[in-house]
Motif scaffolding. Structure first.
Motif, short mmCIF file in Angstrom:
data_model
loop_
_atom_site.label_atom_id
_atom_site.label_comp_id
_atom_site.label_asym_id
_atom_site.label_seq_id
_atom_site.Cartn_x
_atom_site.Cartn_y
_atom_site.Cartn_z
N ARG A 38 0.85 -1.19 0.00
CA ARG A 38 0.00 0.00 0.00
C ARG A 38 0.88 1.24 0.00
NH1 ARG A 38 -2.57 -0.22 6.16
NH2 ARG A 38 -0.72 0.53 7.27
N GLN A 39 0.29 2.32 -0.49
CA GLN A 39 1.02 3.58 -0.54
C GLN A 39 0.07 4.72 -0.25
OE1 GLN A 39 3.30 4.22 -4.14
NE2 GLN A 39 4.65 5.64 -3.08
N ARG A 45 6.02 3.14 -0.61
CA ARG A 45 5.20 1.93 -0.73
C ARG A 45 5.56 0.99 0.42
NH1 ARG A 45 3.73 -0.08 -6.66
NH2 ARG A 45 3.23 2.16 -6.62
N TYR A 95 -1.99 -2.15 -3.68
CA TYR A 95 -1.52 -2.80 -4.89
C TYR A 95 -1.26 -4.28 -4.64
CZ TYR A 95 -0.28 1.99 -6.30
OH TYR A 95 -0.31 3.33 -6.60
#
Length: 124
Positions: A38-39, A45, A95
């Motif tokens: 995740r970011q 990230r 992601y």
């Protein structure tokens, strides 16, 4: 080549739950380790969780243990991330990523293929 598409993101209140999906196409999905990252805006990230090829071994970032669960269904070419007890600090783009090499590493540079991401927003 592996194509990854995330879905399931959205807006949820603190304490709520979401389940993210990562659908894969292309080469044999069961040959790949899959991770979730995740970011958040202005941040690097961050590793969330990873799962091995068979789904029998998982790895989690410490802050996600007990709240998030990663799983996979190789028959459906899909990996899931069940997120419970969500907090505002979980807000980020999530992601999924796939890697050919074994291991459940936390380094995003170890992953070969990436999806476009799905936004998760947790309101307080």
């Amino acid at each position: 080549q592996v194509q990854l598409v995330e879905s399931g993101g959205g807006l949820v209140q603190a304490g709520g739950s979401l389940r993210l999906s990562c659908a894969a196409s292309g080469r044999t999905f069961s040959n790949y380790v899959v991770g979730w990252f995740r970011q958040a805006p202005g941040k690097e990230r961050e590793f969330v969780a990873a799962i091995n090829r068979s789904g029998g071994v998982t790895n989690y970032a410490d802050s996600m243990k007990g709240r998030f669960t990663i799983s996979r269904d190789n028959a459906k070419n899909t990996v899931y991330l069940q997120m419970n007890s969500l907090k505002p600090e979980d807000t980020a783009v999530y992601y999924c990523a796939a890697r050919w090499s074994p291991g459940l590493g936390m380094n995003p540079y170890e992953y070969d293929y990436w999806g476009q991401g799905t936004q998760v927003t947790v309101s307080s």
